[in-house]
Design an enzyme around this catalytic site. Structure first.
Site, short mmCIF file in Angstrom:
data_model
loop_
_atom_site.label_atom_id
_atom_site.label_comp_id
_atom_site.label_asym_id
_atom_site.label_seq_id
_atom_site.Cartn_x
_atom_site.Cartn_y
_atom_site.Cartn_z
NE ARG A 165 2.94 5.79 4.85
CZ ARG A 165 4.21 5.45 4.62
NH1 ARG A 165 5.01 5.16 5.63
NH2 ARG A 165 4.67 5.42 3.39
CB SER A 239 1.39 4.85 -0.87
OG SER A 239 2.73 4.56 -1.11
CD GLU A 335 -0.01 6.73 2.94
OE1 GLU A 335 0.16 7.58 2.07
OE2 GLU A 335 0.91 6.04 3.39
N1 EPU Z 1 5.27 -3.87 -5.99
C1 EPU Z 1 4.76 -4.53 -7.07
N2 EPU Z 1 4.02 -3.81 -7.97
C2 EPU Z 1 3.79 -2.49 -7.80
C3 EPU Z 1 4.29 -1.83 -6.67
C4 EPU Z 1 5.05 -2.54 -5.76
O1 EPU Z 1 4.95 -5.71 -7.27
O2 EPU Z 1 3.11 -1.91 -8.67
C5 EPU Z 1 6.14 -4.63 -5.04
C6 EPU Z 1 7.59 -4.18 -5.12
O3 EPU Z 1 8.29 -4.84 -6.13
C7 EPU Z 1 8.10 -4.55 -3.75
C8 EPU Z 1 6.88 -4.32 -2.87
O4 EPU Z 1 5.74 -4.35 -3.72
O5 EPU Z 1 8.47 -5.88 -3.66
C9 EPU Z 1 6.93 -3.02 -2.11
O6 EPU Z 1 7.06 -1.95 -3.03
P1 EPU Z 1 7.95 -0.67 -2.73
O7 EPU Z 1 9.25 -1.07 -2.19
O8 EPU Z 1 7.93 0.21 -3.92
O9 EPU Z 1 7.19 0.03 -1.53
P2 EPU Z 1 5.64 0.22 -1.24
O10 EPU Z 1 5.22 -0.74 -0.19
O11 EPU Z 1 4.87 0.23 -2.51
C10 EPU Z 1 6.13 1.92 0.67
C11 EPU Z 1 5.56 3.23 1.13
C12 EPU Z 1 6.06 4.38 0.26
C13 EPU Z 1 7.59 4.40 0.36
C14 EPU Z 1 8.13 3.04 -0.11
C15 EPU Z 1 9.63 2.92 0.07
C16 EPU Z 1 3.37 2.70 2.05
C17 EPU Z 1 1.90 2.72 1.86
N3 EPU Z 1 4.10 3.18 1.06
O12 EPU Z 1 5.64 1.70 -0.65
O13 EPU Z 1 5.57 5.59 0.78
O14 EPU Z 1 8.14 5.43 -0.43
O15 EPU Z 1 7.54 1.98 0.70
O16 EPU Z 1 9.93 2.84 1.40
O17 EPU Z 1 3.85 2.26 3.10
C18 EPU Z 1 3.77 7.15 0.55
O18 EPU Z 1 3.42 6.84 1.69
O19 EPU Z 1 3.13 7.99 -0.12
C19 EPU Z 1 4.91 6.48 -0.05
C20 EPU Z 1 5.28 6.74 -1.29
#
Ligand code: EPU
Length: 340
Positions: A165, A239, A335
């Site tokens: 990021r 995010s 972010e």
């Molecule tokens: N999780 C939870 N509760 C929640 C949200 C997530 O337990 O409310 C857990 C999920 O179950 C999973 C882990 O956290 O085990 C990661 O969640 P997820 O795969 O949804 O990805 P994220 O880390 O929340 C990141 C990016 C997103 C991107 C997704 C998919 C960042 C800050 N965010 O989200 O990017 O779409 O991975 O690759 O790195 C953005 O930057 O705006 C964005 C949407």
């Protein structure tokens, strides 16, 4: 170019916090840049460069710094090789329309970045990423106007200093360049299922080991729909926090205490999941007045009311940051960028 005064800029922000811009310039062609900068009269350091504002939050009700909205168009195949194709894309192009075109051309490399709101020119700034891919992997180079040297330059992907990021455009070179186009190196080889839990599970359920580019794009759009509200319907910036990268020792302690905590390797330590921590803190789907965390994804803050103000958002942010710090001793970092 088009100079406008007193423009309502709420719509140029994913979070839709109301604000008025004193000076708003629409930049349609690269050649206009020197004249625009000259007209703005030597206050280059104050200028804010805007794409579609997906990750921009207006920090006050009136923005006095000049805003330049980048509309520069373009989509051109520059070079073709047996296995690859180089496509140059204008910074003002809508990113998802670009992904759609590239997928329809049968080119692999950015299909996992489907349905991400914003412009093409914004993607290198914060090294936009999703589902195991990020723009650093397909970006060959970019063209930009160097405000310091007053000339157009080509910057290679390597020179962008990409991190999770991040890039030099958010760090050492902040405010120095106006990105005008990006050059992507795309592959003609058959695509791979994105290396990410959600996408792998999707194609296991579908019993498809070798999905097409269109099928991968379709899967990503479906997965994102469940977790990320459409900003044109429910204002949000995707995010709201970065996933924190903590030292290995701290990650080990956290893993022992919370065995179900998702964690990922990172060159600078261990990346842990902010969304998981916020949920664990009991704040998923929680309303803080006019701001709330999204019921399907605790990492997304949404605005519940068209009059939600910056103070509502900052107060919600601070409550979440404090609670996560108390429970996990981890600092959450925002972010999106706040512009005042
Ligand atoms: N999780 C939870 N509760 C929640 C949200 C997530 O337990 O409310 C857990 C999920 O179950 C999973 C882990 O956290 O085990 C990661 O969640 P997820 O795969 O949804 O990805 P994220 O880390 O929340 C990141 C990016 C997103 C991107 C997704 C998919 C960042 C800050 N965010 O989200 O990017 O779409 O991975 O690759 O790195 C953005 O930057 O705006 C964005 C949407």
């Amino acid at each position: 170019m088009l100079f406008k005064a007193h423009v309502d800029i709420a719509k140029y922000s994913g979070m839709a916090i109301p604000s008025i811009a004193h000076t708003f310039v629409e930049l349609n062609r690269v050649e206009e840049i020197p004249e625009v900068l000259q007209k703005l009269g030597g206050h280059e350091e104050k200028i804010h460069i805007l794409g579609e504002g997906t990750n921009t939050i207006w920090g006050s009700s009136i923005i006095t710094r000049p805003i330049i909205k980048i509309n520069i168009p373009g989509f051109e195949v520059i070079e073709e090789k047996p296995d690859a194709m180089f496509v140059e894309i204008g910074a003002g192009e809508n990113w998802d329309k670009v992904v759609e075109k590239v997928v329809n051309l049968g080119l692999a490399g950015i299909e996992a970045l489907s349905a991400i709101p914003g412009t093409a020119g914004a993607t290198p700034v914060q090294n936009v990423g999703a589902y195991g891919a990020d723009i650093s992997q397909t970006l060959h180079s970019l063209r930009a106007y160097d405000i310091e040297e007053k000339k157009m330059v080509t910057i290679s992907a390597n020179e962008c200093n990409f991190t999770y990021r991040g890039s030099m455009f958010k760090g050492t070179a902040k405010k120095r360049f106006i990105i005008t186009s990006i050059l992507l190196s795309l592959s003609k080889k058959p695509p791979q299922i994105p290396d990410y839990k959600d996408t792998k599970a999707f194609f296991e359920r579908e019993k498809k080991a070798n999905p097409t580019l269109q099928e991968i794009r379709g899967a990503i759009i479906e997965i994102r729909k469940l977790k990320l509200p459409d900003p044109s319907v429910i204002p949000n910036c995707g995010s709201f926090f970065k996933n924190p990268i903590v030292p290995k020792m701290q990650a080990d302690e956290l893993k022992e205490k919370f065995p179900s905590m998702p964690h990922y390797p990172d060159p600078n330590g261990v990346k842990i999941s902010a969304g998981w921590m916020i949920e664990k803190a009991g704040l998923k789907g929680k309303s803080f007045g006019r701001i709330a965390t999204y019921p399907n994804n605790a990492l997304v803050l949404t605005s519940l009311h068209k009059d939600a103000q910056i103070d509502d958002l900052l107060s919600a942010r601070d409550k979440i940051v404090t609670k996560v710090k108390e429970l996990f001793d981890v600092n959450l970092e925002m972010e999106p960028e706040i512009i005042s």
